[in-house]
Design a protein around this motif. Structure first.
Motif, short mmCIF file in Angstrom:
data_model
loop_
_atom_site.label_atom_id
_atom_site.label_comp_id
_atom_site.label_asym_id
_atom_site.label_seq_id
_atom_site.Cartn_x
_atom_site.Cartn_y
_atom_site.Cartn_z
N ARG A 178 0.83 -1.21 0.00
CA ARG A 178 0.00 0.00 0.00
C ARG A 178 0.86 1.26 0.00
NH1 ARG A 178 -3.36 -2.92 3.24
NH2 ARG A 178 -2.42 -2.14 5.15
N LEU A 179 1.91 1.28 0.83
CA LEU A 179 2.80 2.46 0.88
C LEU A 179 3.50 2.67 -0.46
CD1 LEU A 179 4.40 2.12 4.43
CD2 LEU A 179 2.89 3.95 3.64
N ILE A 180 3.94 1.59 -1.08
CA ILE A 180 4.60 1.71 -2.39
C ILE A 180 3.64 2.32 -3.40
CG2 ILE A 180 5.52 0.36 -4.33
CD1 ILE A 180 6.75 -1.55 -2.19
N LYS A 181 2.40 1.84 -3.38
CA LYS A 181 1.40 2.34 -4.33
C LYS A 181 1.01 3.79 -4.03
CE LYS A 181 -2.94 1.10 -6.50
NZ LYS A 181 -3.97 0.11 -6.67
N GLU A 182 0.73 4.08 -2.77
CA GLU A 182 0.31 5.44 -2.39
C GLU A 182 1.38 6.48 -2.70
OE1 GLU A 182 -0.62 5.22 1.76
OE2 GLU A 182 -2.40 3.97 1.43
N ARG A 184 3.83 6.05 -4.88
CA ARG A 184 4.31 5.83 -6.25
C ARG A 184 5.81 5.54 -6.28
NH1 ARG A 184 0.73 9.73 -9.98
NH2 ARG A 184 1.50 8.26 -11.49
N LEU A 185 6.24 4.73 -5.34
CA LEU A 185 7.65 4.37 -5.25
C LEU A 185 8.01 3.36 -6.34
CD1 LEU A 185 7.90 3.90 -1.38
CD2 LEU A 185 8.37 5.96 -2.71
N TYR A 186 9.18 3.50 -6.88
CA TYR A 186 9.79 2.57 -7.84
C TYR A 186 9.14 2.58 -9.22
CZ TYR A 186 11.16 0.90 -3.23
OH TYR A 186 11.58 0.83 -1.93
N GLU A 187 8.13 3.42 -9.44
CA GLU A 187 7.50 3.45 -10.75
C GLU A 187 8.47 4.01 -11.78
OE1 GLU A 187 3.84 5.61 -10.66
OE2 GLU A 187 2.89 4.20 -9.25
N SER A 188 8.34 3.54 -13.01
CA SER A 188 9.18 4.08 -14.08
C SER A 188 8.70 5.49 -14.39
CB SER A 188 9.08 3.20 -15.33
OG SER A 188 7.78 3.30 -15.89
N SER A 189 9.58 6.29 -14.97
CA SER A 189 9.21 7.67 -15.29
C SER A 189 8.09 7.69 -16.34
CB SER A 189 10.42 8.46 -15.77
OG SER A 189 11.06 7.78 -16.82
N GLU A 190 8.03 6.68 -17.23
CA GLU A 190 6.97 6.61 -18.23
C GLU A 190 5.62 6.39 -17.55
OE1 GLU A 190 9.74 4.46 -18.58
OE2 GLU A 190 10.73 5.94 -19.85
N ARG A 191 5.58 5.49 -16.55
CA ARG A 191 4.32 5.22 -15.84
C ARG A 191 3.87 6.45 -15.09
NH1 ARG A 191 4.00 0.45 -11.85
NH2 ARG A 191 1.98 1.33 -11.48
N THR A 192 4.80 7.17 -14.48
CA THR A 192 4.46 8.36 -13.71
C THR A 192 3.84 9.42 -14.62
OG1 THR A 192 6.27 7.89 -12.21
CG2 THR A 192 5.37 10.10 -12.12
N ARG A 193 4.40 9.57 -15.82
CA ARG A 193 3.86 10.56 -16.75
C ARG A 193 2.47 10.16 -17.25
NH1 ARG A 193 9.14 10.87 -18.99
NH2 ARG A 193 8.49 9.48 -20.66
N ASP A 194 2.24 8.84 -17.41
CA ASP A 194 0.97 8.35 -17.94
C ASP A 194 -0.17 8.50 -16.94
OD1 ASP A 194 2.18 7.70 -20.27
OD2 ASP A 194 2.37 5.56 -19.82
N CYS A 195 0.14 8.56 -15.65
CA CYS A 195 -0.91 8.55 -14.62
C CYS A 195 -1.51 9.93 -14.42
CB CYS A 195 -0.35 8.04 -13.31
SG CYS A 195 0.10 6.33 -13.45
#
Length: 195
Positions: A178-182, A184-195
């Motif tokens: 849950r903490l990782i998801k909340e 946004r830890l370890y996400e790729s920069s592409e995923r972060t931009r898409d969200c």
């Protein structure tokens, strides 16, 4: 005398393997407690990929339901590289009536000759070598060997799975997931931009 196991690491993130190791050593050596010690800057690795505040929160979440696991921020509270010698020296000053058992993986046993002040350190703490099938606990240093069920899980693998948008269910406690998801830890920069 109180018997305390010490499990250090970056915990980036903490995972089921860390918890199984701590629990098995706790039971097999009849320890009173196991202390999780997140490192500030590990001397043998690159810096952690996640901020200290997040790593501490994940360790707290991972061990929250275990009454003999505790978080100690002794290395985070001290700037610079986290040398085991300095940590043990300070712990022995603070807790003179405690016998410490420093838990290391079998892969680290072979590096003991390269550890900072190892000849002094070996007289200050008992080393517990966690046995893994692909490593021999071959060393001239006194090591207490503990067999652990084989779990091929690593923090690197978990970080990569998150980057690749693969599930990490059961690799980490649900509270850590849950903490990782909340956050946004370890996400790729592409995923972060898409969200």
């Amino acid at each position: 005398m109180k018997k305390v196991g010490l499990l250090g690491g970056t915990f980036d993130p903490p995972h089921i393997g860390h918890l199984v190791i701590a629990e098995e050593v706790y039971h097999q050596l009849k320890l009173d407690e196991v202390w999780f010690i997140p490192s500030n800057e590990p001397p043998h690795k690159d810096k952690a990929s996640t901020a200290v505040i997040n790593r501490v929160a994940m360790v707290e979440a991972a061990i929250d339901d275990n009454d003999h696991f505790f978080l100690k921020t002794i290395e985070i509270d001290r700037p610079g590289k986290s040398y085991t010698f300095n940590t043990i020296h300070l712990l022995k000053e603070i807790y003179p009536d405690t016998s410490f058992y420093f838990i290391i993986g079998a892969d680290m046993v072979e590096y003991l000759p390269k550890w900072n002040k190892i000849d002094e350190l070996i007289n200050m703490v008992k080393f517990v070598g966690v046995k893994r099938p692909e490593y021999e606990l071959d060393t001239n240093y006194p090591i207490i060997a503990v067999d652990i069920p084989g779990l091929d899980i690593s923090s690197t693998m978990i970080r990569n799975r998150v980057k690749q948008n693969k599930p990490i269910t059961y690799f980490v406690p649900s509270s850590v997931r849950r903490l990782i998801k909340e956050n946004r830890l370890y996400e790729s920069s592409e995923r972060t931009r898409d969200c």
